[in-house]
Design an enzyme around this catalytic site. Structure first.
Site, PDB file in Angstrom:
ATOM      1  N   ARG A   1       0.852  -1.195   0.000  1.00 58.06           N
ATOM      2  CA  ARG A   1       0.000   0.000   0.000  1.00 58.06           C
ATOM      3  C   ARG A   1       0.879   1.234   0.000  1.00 58.06           C
ATOM      4  NH1 ARG A   1      -5.127  -1.237  -1.592  1.00 58.06           N
ATOM      5  NH2 ARG A   1      -5.741  -3.212  -0.634  1.00 58.06           N
TER       6      ARG A   1
ATOM      7  N   GLU B   1      -4.740   7.107  -7.497  1.00 60.70           N
ATOM      8  CA  GLU B   1      -4.928   6.072  -8.513  1.00 60.70           C
ATOM      9  C   GLU B   1      -6.221   6.323  -9.282  1.00 60.70           C
ATOM     10  OE1 GLU B   1      -4.699   2.211  -6.679  1.00 60.70           O
ATOM     11  OE2 GLU B   1      -2.596   2.445  -6.124  1.00 60.70           O
TER      12      GLU B   1
ATOM     13  N   HIS C   1      -1.503  -0.982 -10.171  1.00 57.88           N
ATOM     14  CA  HIS C   1      -2.180  -1.695  -9.079  1.00 57.88           C
ATOM     15  C   HIS C   1      -2.808  -2.991  -9.597  1.00 57.88           C
ATOM     16  CE1 HIS C   1      -4.191  -0.963  -4.916  1.00 57.88           C
ATOM     17  NE2 HIS C   1      -3.870  -2.237  -5.086  1.00 57.88           N
TER      18      HIS C   1
END
Length: 337
Positions: free
Chosen positions: A248, A276, A295
């Site tokens: 993360r 993101e 991601h």
């Protein structure tokens, strides 16, 4: 024999595309069989509001679902289990959910292997200076400057720091050990003997940062791990070292990392970001020592099916009155991203 009622007792709030990714024909049939055992049918919907769900006993969730607050729970009076196809349940778990005694389970264990493999891929890429050479060849008009690229290294015998003995951290440890790396582990929740059993040397964070050629972040998201790797910690890393983050962005001070990358002192391979998708003018798009992915570290076809299998296993266990293997309690929420 009476006909099966058409009321849904098991509901998957999962898009059709994702449902196909997660659940094989066999596992989808297992869900339908559980629904029948509970006296109703199986239903896939895109939103909880797409059908009358007053008799739904089990709800299967995926990314993008909203909180199970008091209003939502009022429309699900029979709900007893939420089985999440992903890892973190923070986006939808509420006190009202736990207050009602509803069980929550998740399939994060199915994601450990693909994320560990991406972390290994990142590690090898940074050791062999792939981002620098790739970007130099694509953006330049010549060959490449070996001195500017930096020293290329093998993983064999190289000290690699693993920050966090999480599921993914342990899977990554197994991979780098198999390739002969010198594994250093930072985790305040285990002792030296437990680290040794994982094939790693337990060391304090500062020592790991000073010794490691690669620092791979796999720690949980806790108040005390916010910016665990900040400006001071990055400064402790040796010149030419690399940072890998498939966990993360919470764990790393992104602005401080960008500064180090702009100076060319460190390299980094990152799958998770503060924003993101990141902006069109993000420095990550142009930094020569950065390898970035959107991601997607857990996005393998095998991993998706593994997550679906875990959910189907949990749903079957619940219907049979057996203990669940992947439940999440209210207290565990604080360690989820």
């Amino acid at each position: 024999m009476s006909a099966q009622r058409s009321v849904p007792t098991v509901v998957a709030v999962v898009s059709e595309e994702l449902f196909t990714e997660f659940f094989s024909d066999e596992d989808a049939e297992r869900l339908r069989a559980v629904a029948a055992r509970l006296g109703g049918t199986f239903l896939r919907v895109d939103r909880l509001t797409d059908a009358e769900l007053a008799e739904a006993r089990i709800v299967i969730t995926s990314w993008g679902i909203g909180p199970f607050d008091a209003a939502v729970l009022a429309s699900l009076p029979a709900l007893a289990l939420i089985a999440h196809t992903g890892a973190t349940i923070k986006p939808f778990a509420t006190d009202a959910l736990f207050d009602r005694g509803i069980l929550v389970t998740q399939a994060g264990a199915g994601m450990a292997r693909p994320v560990a493999e991406v972390s290994l891929t990142f590690t090898l890429a940074l050791l062999h200076r792939v981002p620098e050479m790739h970007n130099a060849l694509r953006c330049g008009d010549g060959w490449y400057d070996a001195d500017a690229v930096g020293v290329q290294r093998e993983i064999l015998g190289t000290p690699i720091a693993v920050i966090g003995a999480s599921r993914t951290g342990r899977a990554y440890l197994e991979l780098i050990r198999a390739l002969g790396a010198e594994a250093l582990l930072v985790d305040p929740t285990i002792d030296a003997d437990a680290a040794a059993a994982l094939g790693a040397e337990l060391v304090p964070l500062d020592e790991a940062l000073r010794r490691a050629q690669i620092v791979a972040v796999h720690a949980p998201t806790l108040p005390e791990t916010h910016h665990l790797i900040g400006r001071r910690e990055l400064a402790l890393m040796r010149d030419g070292a690399g940072l890998v983050n498939t966990a993360r962005s919470w764990l790393v001070d992104e602005a401080a990392l960008i500064e180090e990358l702009q100076r060319g002192r460190l390299s980094a391979a990152i799958d998770v970001f503060d924003e993101e998708p990141f902006a069109a003018d993000s420095p990550f798009r142009t930094l020569p020592g950065a390898l970035v992915t959107p991601h997607r570290a857990a996005g393998t076809s095998q991993g998706r099916r593994r997550q679906g299998r875990i959910v189907a296993d949990e749903v079957e266990a619940f219907a049979a009155g057996r203990p669940l293997a992947h439940t999440v309690s209210r207290d565990q929420l604080s360690s989820m991203a």
